[in-house]
Design an enzyme around this catalytic site. Structure first.
Site, mmCIF file in Angstrom:
data_model
loop_
_atom_site.group_PDB
_atom_site.id
_atom_site.type_symbol
_atom_site.label_atom_id
_atom_site.label_comp_id
_atom_site.label_asym_id
_atom_site.label_seq_id
_atom_site.Cartn_x
_atom_site.Cartn_y
_atom_site.Cartn_z
ATOM 1 N N SER A 658 0.326 -1.948 4.990
ATOM 2 C CA SER A 658 -0.992 -1.318 5.022
ATOM 3 C C SER A 658 -2.127 -2.333 4.990
ATOM 4 C CB SER A 658 -1.147 -0.351 3.844
ATOM 5 O OG SER A 658 -1.101 -1.045 2.615
ATOM 6 N N LYS A 701 -6.603 4.310 -2.749
ATOM 7 C CA LYS A 701 -7.217 3.062 -2.276
ATOM 8 C C LYS A 701 -8.741 3.197 -2.185
ATOM 9 C CE LYS A 701 -3.099 1.543 0.243
ATOM 10 N NZ LYS A 701 -2.463 1.343 1.555
#
Length: 808
Positions: A658, A701
């Site tokens: 990611s 996040k």
């Protein structure tokens, strides 16, 4: 290329509108009777428990908390009620081979009856047999037999005595036994008188005595035979007396079990054993204790001699209605297949058939056995024991110590029991796939897999079913009723748990826990209903209890220990985002990612991988964007650079792809010599064509970077770049949504690397024109120029080196 715009605040949180519900509180909703969101799994369960073929046992796979056991129990109970109650199983003594006890299969409820009947039979025998042997008739007949033997012996002696008297010899009894002596006028001659007799007379007397002694020896020799014959006749008498008592009592039992051939055969064996061992019943042994060397020793269940006539009811299904359903939470080998226990007596371990104990497979025989596969696999030899029983379709009890030859004490080999059971294993997907891959017998024995979903579509019918489920839990747990606003908030939290705004979590345990905690906060505030505020408080309190590590990381950023910039611009530096998963709680936090470039041989060095702190998926992401770099910017020339990429201030393993977008952005910034806005953070993976791909943990996040920015002060410039494919997964915290709505924070969906680099640098990315050239001043043009310069420098350096080599 148009500039990507920030997402509207309405796209950051898919709110559940409470107005769509027709109820005011959950008290108005009926209980949920159907299973929601598990159509595939329920179909598999119905098929698995319905099919009656060998090997069609079930494996329920899925994450813990999705209701596997609850759903299974519902189907099993409905099915078991309609099925036949299995028979009883008993172990009895094998009078021919005591170490191989026999098993009896009896109709339901007959096991305890047989036990009671045998106990009563023993009581009757213990009173009837002594009474029969103490009767006047028996005593007179025995006395007759004993006197008859005695008379035969005395008659033989009398005849010998008369013959001796005819020859003037007397038969006398001495302390040393019987002897002959000469007599005169009725008096026994003394040795001196015998010596004065004429020699002829002495010879005659000696010859007579010798003959008489031979006859006496024959009589004495016949005496044991006479006694044995007498004893034989007494035993026949005893047997006749015993048979008269035993046959009457056992005949009554045989009438009760006339339709059970195995019981009839057992009673016949008991009859023979009792008749052959009537002495066991002649002595009344009321005390279960014996005395030895001044010590009192307990006997197990009465006298050992009578214990062998008892019945060990291994399985009693008299109180069972339908097929049994057994849940074994400690599936050791002994708890599965049974065991043979031992007693310590006088320093030795002894056992018998009464010490055979049933296992879970015995109790579930004729029904269903449910096991946790993780617990099963953790117990030594339990998995192999289960497979052996299922393949053989019979249960053979064998202790682990005996199987491994760890003990030398005498044990038993009970007769196997026919096995007819449906085994259901409950476990995680990983364990299922591992067993399929590495155990060839697993697929033969567990042919039905019920795969449980963790999410379901967020449709109106699903919302209604979820509301009914919430109402059902509230009633079952005796919780306060929920307002419909509170129900909507629970559903929203379920979508957050599913990590998808268009889905709902079917993690029933998590939902139930949230309801219990919300009920606590409502009662603390003396409310009669659970409100949306109580649910929100439960969520906040749960996070607060678990976020110590997150708070420490935030503190380290605030104090400058962890270097994270939220304002300004930097070349070759970008804020990447990662997720820390603590099991019950996960949170995101930013990490500084930097890149440096120089002339080299086309290597992109992943420092995390070089020091073995990068996982394989992370390394794969680095190799992907390295391939993208070469294919896009140096398709017809060598890639003559040496680049290094690293997560700064990370001291543990880094895994996942990611951050591959962020690493590529840092590298492009270093090559283009163009600064990146530090007010933005990046997450997303990239493919070799420059497309940004979806990642996990997008909510955590975004929230992690938002918390850092809020600590530093929101400027209205901060935000996060996420893959456009992750927009449907957004269910952000309310404070994040409010900040975005006020224009203080932003979430940008990007689909390509070019869109992202434009946001980060403020410069156009640039696309190749008809001549294959990037426009001047664009990021891509700057990167390409830099790589061309590196290539020319590398060529010049190689030419210089070649000339030096020739001159030397």
């Amino acid at each position: 290329m148009p500039i990507v715009k920030a997402l509207d605040a309405t796209m950051l949180y898919n709110r559940c509108d409470p107005q769509q519900f027709s109820f005011a509180t959950t008290d108005e909703l009926p209980d949920l009777t159907e299973v929601i969101g598990q159509t595939r799994a329920t179909a598999a369960i119905e098929f698995g428990i319905g099919i009656r073929r060998e090997g069609y046992n079930l494996f329920l796979l899925g994450q813990p908390g999705v209701g596997r056991r609850a759903v299974l129990q519902r189907f099993l109970e409905a099915r078991a009620r309609t099925e036949t109650t299995p028979p009883d199983w008993c172990y009895v003594n094998n009078f021919q081979q005591a170490h191989v006890p026999n098993v009896l299969e009896l109709p339901t409820g007959k096991g305890q009856q047989l036990k009671r009947d045998m106990d009563q039979l023993l009581e009757d025998l213990r009173s009837a047999i002594p009474a029969a042997f103490e009767s006047d008739e028996y005593r007179s007949r025995r006395q007759e037999l004993e006197e008859e033997v005695k008379e035969k012996h005395e008659q033989a002696l009398d005849e010998l005595r008369k013959e001796a008297e005819a020859h003037e010899v007397a038969l006398i009894r001495t302390p040393g036994g019987m002897a002959f002596a000469p007599v005169r006028k009725g008096e026994v001659l003394s040795p001196e008188e015998f010596e004065h007799l004429p020699d002829a007379e002495k010879k005659r007397i000696q010859a007579v005595i010798s003959t008489l002694q031979e006859q006496l020896a024959r009589i004495i020799h016949q005496l044991p035979q006479m006694r044995r014959e007498g004893q034989r006749r007494i035993r026949e008498l005893d047997r006749d007396i015993s048979m008269s008592v035993v046959d009457n009592l056992i005949a009554e039992l045989k009438k009760q079990y006339a339709e059970q051939p195995a019981v009839i055969a057992y009673l016949d064996a008991v009859r023979e054993a009792v008749i052959e061992n009537t002495d066991d019943f002649k002595t009344q042994e009321d005390s279960p204790e014996i005395s030895f060397l001044g010590m009192t020793i307990s006997r197990p269940g009465g006298a050992p001699s009578l214990r062998r006539y008892r019945v060990n009811v291994l399985i009693d299904n008299g109180a069972t209605h339908g097929a049994p359903i057994i849940y074994e939470d400690n599936p050791t080998l002994a708890n599965l297949i049974g065991r043979v226990e031992h007693l310590s007596q006088m320093g030795a371990l002894v056992t018998d058939f009464m010490l055979i104990k049933a296992g879970a497979l015995h109790r579930a025989n004729g029904g269903y056995l449910v096991l946790d596969v993780r617990k099963l696999l953790m117990q030594p030899f339990a998995w192999e024991g289960l497979k052996r029983a299922l393949k053989a379709r019979e249960l053979s009890i064998e202790s682990l110590g005996q199987a491994l030859s760890l003990i030398s004490t005498v044990s038993l080999e009970p007769e196997p029991i026919a096995l007819n059971v449906k085994v259901v294993l409950v476990g995680e997907r990983l364990l299922y796939y591992l067993l399929v891959a590495y155990d060839p017998e697993f697929s033969e024995l567990f042919k039905v897999a019920a795969d449980f979903e963790e999410t379901m579509d967020r449709s109106p019918s699903a919302l209604e079913a979820q509301a009914r489920f919430i109402a059902t839990i509230a009633r079952q747990e005796q919780l306060l009723p929920l307002e419909r606003d509170a129900v909507a908030r629970v559903i929203e939290q379920g979508a957050r748990g599913a990590e998808d705004a268009e889905k709902l979590s079917i993690h029933l345990r998590e939902t139930a826990d949230l309801l219990r905690e919300a009920d606590y906060w409502a009662r603390e505030r003396r409310r009669e209903l659970i409100t949306r505020t109580d649910v929100q408080q439960a969520v906040r309190a749960r996070i607060f209890r678990a976020d110590r590590l997150r708070a420490r990381l935030q503190e380290a950023v605030r104090r400058g220990t962890l270097l994270i910039d939220t304002v300004g611009e930097r070349i070759g530096q970008v804020n990447g985002l990662s997720v820390v998963d603590l099991g019950q709680y996960a949170f995101g936090h930013p990490s500084r990612i930097t890149a440096r470039v120089r002339l080299g041989r086309g290597e992109v060095v992943d420092i995390q991988r070089e020091v073995e702190l990068g996982g394989p998926i992370h390394s794969k992401g680095v190799l992907i964007f390295a391939g993208l770099l070469g294919a896009r910017y140096a398709p017809d020339r060598p890639l003559s650079l040496s680049a290094s990429v690293v997560f700064e201030q990370t001291y543990g393993a880094v895994e996942g792809d990611s951050a591959s977008c962020a690493e590529l952005y840092a590298l492009l910034s270093a090559l283009a010599d163009t600064p990146i806005r530090q007010s933005l953070a990046v997450t997303g993976s990239v493919n070799q064509h420059g497309m940004v791909q979806a990642i996990g943990g997008v909510n955590e996040k975004i929230e992690g970077f938002f918390d850092v920015c809020r600590e530093a002060g929101l400027t209205g410039e901060q935000g996060v770049l996420i893959p456009a494919a992750n927009v449907k997964h957004l269910m952000l915290r309310h404070d994040v949504v409010e900040a975005c709505s006020a224009g203080k924070f932003h979430v940008y969906p990007v689909s390509t690397i070019d869109e992202g680099i434009e946001l980060l640098t403020g410069l156009p990315a640039g696309e190749r024109d008809a001549n294959g050239l990037f426009p001047d001043g664009t990021i891509n043009q700057r990167v390409e120029v830099k790589l061309i310069v590196f290539a020319e420098q590398a060529r010049a350096f190689a030419t210089s080196q070649a000339q030096e080599d020739l001159s030397s």
